[in-house]
Design a protein around this motif. Structure first.
Motif, mmCIF file in Angstrom:
data_model
loop_
_atom_site.group_PDB
_atom_site.id
_atom_site.type_symbol
_atom_site.label_atom_id
_atom_site.label_comp_id
_atom_site.label_asym_id
_atom_site.label_seq_id
_atom_site.Cartn_x
_atom_site.Cartn_y
_atom_site.Cartn_z
ATOM 1 N N LYS A 160 0.853 -1.195 0.000
ATOM 2 C CA LYS A 160 0.000 0.000 0.000
ATOM 3 C C LYS A 160 0.883 1.237 0.000
ATOM 4 N N LEU A 161 0.633 2.149 -0.939
ATOM 5 C CA LEU A 161 1.347 3.422 -0.982
ATOM 6 C C LEU A 161 0.597 4.462 -0.158
ATOM 7 N N THR A 162 1.309 5.470 0.302
ATOM 8 C CA THR A 162 0.715 6.462 1.207
ATOM 9 C C THR A 162 -0.391 7.275 0.538
ATOM 10 N N ARG A 163 -0.278 7.456 -0.772
ATOM 11 C CA ARG A 163 -1.277 8.229 -1.517
ATOM 12 C C ARG A 163 -1.245 7.786 -2.971
ATOM 13 N N ASN A 164 -2.019 8.448 -3.788
ATOM 14 C CA ASN A 164 -2.047 8.141 -5.213
ATOM 15 C C ASN A 164 -0.861 8.804 -5.908
ATOM 16 N N PHE A 165 0.156 8.016 -6.245
ATOM 17 C CA PHE A 165 1.344 8.527 -6.929
ATOM 18 C C PHE A 165 1.240 8.384 -8.442
ATOM 19 N N GLY A 166 0.201 7.701 -8.910
ATOM 20 C CA GLY A 166 0.040 7.474 -10.336
ATOM 21 C C GLY A 166 0.368 6.041 -10.703
ATOM 22 N N LYS A 167 -0.278 5.564 -11.735
ATOM 23 C CA LYS A 167 -0.161 4.164 -12.141
ATOM 24 C C LYS A 167 1.281 3.752 -12.438
ATOM 25 N N ASP A 168 2.026 4.604 -13.140
ATOM 26 C CA ASP A 168 3.384 4.242 -13.517
ATOM 27 C C ASP A 168 4.286 4.076 -12.306
ATOM 28 N N HIS A 169 4.112 4.920 -11.303
ATOM 29 C CA HIS A 169 4.910 4.795 -10.089
ATOM 30 C C HIS A 169 4.488 3.586 -9.263
ATOM 31 N N ALA A 170 3.215 3.237 -9.329
ATOM 32 C CA ALA A 170 2.765 2.013 -8.656
ATOM 33 C C ALA A 170 3.401 0.792 -9.323
#
Length: 305
Positions: free
Chosen positions: A69-79
């Motif tokens: 789980k990432l802290t926020r929405n960083f964008g699809k490419d960064h995920a």
């Protein structure tokens, strides 16, 4: 077992896909590919719904399901980058979490990367009716960057060489498809028909697609800067002609219509100046983002595997 391929990690970026998470997991576990095991790794890109809870439940239920789980929405490419940089397998397969990337095509991707001895096999989208915006974007992107992304997708399988390359990436303006095409690794393609979304709706609207389009172009090409120089030379030539015409009318004609010509020239130059500042500003923004050395994503929590 296919020539030593034992485990493939399937990286699935998730953003508000609570209705699709269990479905895609079940579909993947139905696949039978000669003793190859699949490890599903969900990357929750700051979902606002119950996606993370469902991912944790699946992780507790199945041995071969992990979650980050990432802290926020960083964008699809960064995920996607987060999943690749945590990948321990020799092969990683990236697919969307909305089931528009058909699960059955995974078998074709696996066989292709094995039989063709290539580094990347990408899913090549077949549209029944591709939008005008996508057609124009792909054409402009190819002209400016010499990278052809027409019908390209994030649906790919990559080997350890590519995983290691992407793991070492420090680029903040990360664009997965562009990076793969730019890198020059040996690549093959498998055609697939884009499936209908079963649940939910697309997370991309026109403004977000426009943002992605500009970001990818400015990240992979300096051609817009060259176009400013070329346009400046063209305007210099035009203004020189208008200057000579004005001098001619002043000397040889009793009628002098310089006001209209002057206004047109001023408007052209102002428009060019504003556009030029905007283009240079985009590149400065890219530099500003890179030199801050902030991480491309932040991990908040992982399942205990």
């Amino acid at each position: 077992m296919i020539n030593g391929i034992k485990l493939i990690e399937i990286i699935i970026p998730i953003y508000n896909e609570e209705n699709n998470i269990s479905l895609i997991c079940e579909e993947i576990f139905k696949l039978k590919v000669e003793k190859i095991k699949f490890l599903i790794h969900y990357i929750d890109d700051g979902s606002k719904d119950n996606s993370w809870k469902l991912i944790k439940d699946l992780s507790n239920k199945y041995e071969h399901v992990n979650g980050t789980k990432l802290t926020r929405n960083f964008g699809k490419d960064h995920a996607i980058l987060a999943g690749i940089q945590k990948c321990k397998s020799d092969f990683a397969l990236i697919m969307d979490g909305d089931l528009q990337h058909p699960v059955n095509t995974i078998i074709e991707l696996v066989h292709k990367i094995n039989s063709e001895n290539c580094d990347v096999v990408t899913g090549n989208k077949i549209y029944q009716d591709q939008s005008f915006f996508r057609t124009v974007y792909y054409y402009i992107f190819k002209q400016l960057t010499a990278i052809d992304l027409k019908n390209n997708s994030d649906f790919k399988i990559i080997n350890k060489k590519v995983i290691n390359f992407l793991t070492q990436s420090t680029e903040k303006n990360f664009f997965f498809r562009g990076m793969i095409e730019w890198s020059g690794f040996k690549l093959d393609k498998v055609d697939f028909k884009v499936g209908e979304r079963i649940h939910g709706k697309s997370k991309y609207n026109f403004s977000s697609l426009l943002h992605i389009g500009f970001n990818s172009i400015f990240s992979y090409s300096t051609t817009p800067l060259r176009l400013i120089t070329i346009s400046g030379l063209i305007l210099l030539f035009i203004s020189s002609l208008l200057f000579l015409r004005t001098i001619y009318l002043k000397i040889f004609s009793t009628v002098f219509d310089g006001y209209t010509s002057l206004m047109i020239l001023i408007l052209i130059f102002l428009s060019f100046l504003i556009i030029s500042v905007g283009v240079v500003g985009e590149y400065l923004a890219k530099i500003y983002t890179e030199i801050k050395y902030r991480p491309p994503y932040i991990i908040y929590e992982t399942t205990k595997k």
